[in-house]
Design an enzyme around this catalytic site. Structure first.
Site, PDB file in Angstrom:
ATOM      1  N   ASP A  72     -42.473 -98.992  34.163  1.00 49.46           N
ATOM      2  CA  ASP A  72     -43.443 -98.929  34.423  1.00 49.46           C
ATOM      3  C   ASP A  72     -44.700 -98.750  34.089  1.00 49.46           C
ATOM      4  OD1 ASP A  72     -40.826 -97.709  35.990  1.00 49.46           O
ATOM      5  OD2 ASP A  72     -41.271 -95.390  35.522  1.00 49.46           O
ATOM      6  N   LYS A  97     -38.121 -98.832  41.784  1.00 48.15           N
ATOM      7  CA  LYS A  97     -37.551 -97.940  42.007  1.00 48.15           C
ATOM      8  C   LYS A  97     -37.872 -96.456  42.266  1.00 48.15           C
ATOM      9  CE  LYS A  97     -38.122 -97.100  36.648  1.00 48.15           C
ATOM     10  NZ  LYS A  97     -39.105 -95.515  37.280  1.00 48.15           N
ATOM     11  N   CYS A 132     -39.520 -91.489  32.536  1.00 49.85           N
ATOM     12  CA  CYS A 132     -38.650 -93.139  33.366  1.00 49.85           C
ATOM     13  C   CYS A 132     -37.789 -93.434  31.507  1.00 49.85           C
ATOM     14  CB  CYS A 132     -39.268 -93.771  33.596  1.00 49.85           C
ATOM     15  SG  CYS A 132     -40.157 -93.147  35.874  1.00 49.85           S
TER      16      CYS A 132
END
Length: 183
Positions: A14, A74, A105
């Site tokens: 991310d 995701k 995450c």
């Protein structure tokens, strides 16, 4: 245990434009992730990225996206909740994680992979959170759960294994580019 290039994979979690702008020292995190991705490419280590809600928080930053072929969008905080990522991670070896946010995450992905029996290493100088205290808490929690906490330089030297490899000369400038950690 050392991280063997032939038996590891790199997951960039991310590192997305809008999220990175809020992360403490986000530019440094992205730069370290890029160095890891370049080193992985030179040494034949598979690399992927994940993107949480790319429509809302942007895509992987361009300088990093150019280095990564496989991207897993995701909806779960843990990338392990995505079947395609889980299959990628299960394909072998230590999963080396870098990216954001360390306490959400990255943490959840690492713990999920450990729960599934995967060896995991989190690159401390290549992960970040909005609040540095959250990053530190995540690293401490990960240690307790058997995740190796490493640095970018440690990973690159372990992937190399020896200085007399032909790739050493190509990886050395990446190591030199790390420079000292200046707060």
């Amino acid at each position: 245990m050392l991280i063997d290039a032939a038996a590891s994979r790199l997951a960039v979690i991310d590192v997305q434009s809008r999220l990175l702008a809020a992360v403490s020292r986000g530019d440094r995190v992205a730069a370290r992730c890029a160095i890891l991705a370049k080193g992985a490419a030179l040494l034949g280590v598979p690399v992927c990225a994940t993107e949480q809600n790319p429509a809302g928080i942007g895509r992987t930053v361009p300088e990093l996206a150019a280095l990564i072929g496989t991207v897993f969008p995701k909806t779960t905080f843990s990338a392990g909740g995505d079947p395609a990522f889980a299959t990628w991670a299960e394909a072998g070896g230590t999963v080396v994680l870098c990216g954001t946010e360390a306490h959400v995450c990255v943490l959840q992905t690492a713990l999920d992979l450990r729960r599934r029996g995967r060896p995991v290493a989190v690159v401390a100088d290549a992960v970040g959170s909005r609040d540095p205290a959250d990053r530190e808490a995540a690293l401490n929690r990960l240690r307790v759960h058997g995740v190796d906490i490493v640095t970018t330089e440690m990973v690159l030297f372990e992937w190399l294994g020896r200085y007399d490899r032909p790739e050493f000369r190509a990886v050395l400038p990446l190591i030199k580019a790390l420079g000292p950690d200046v707060a």
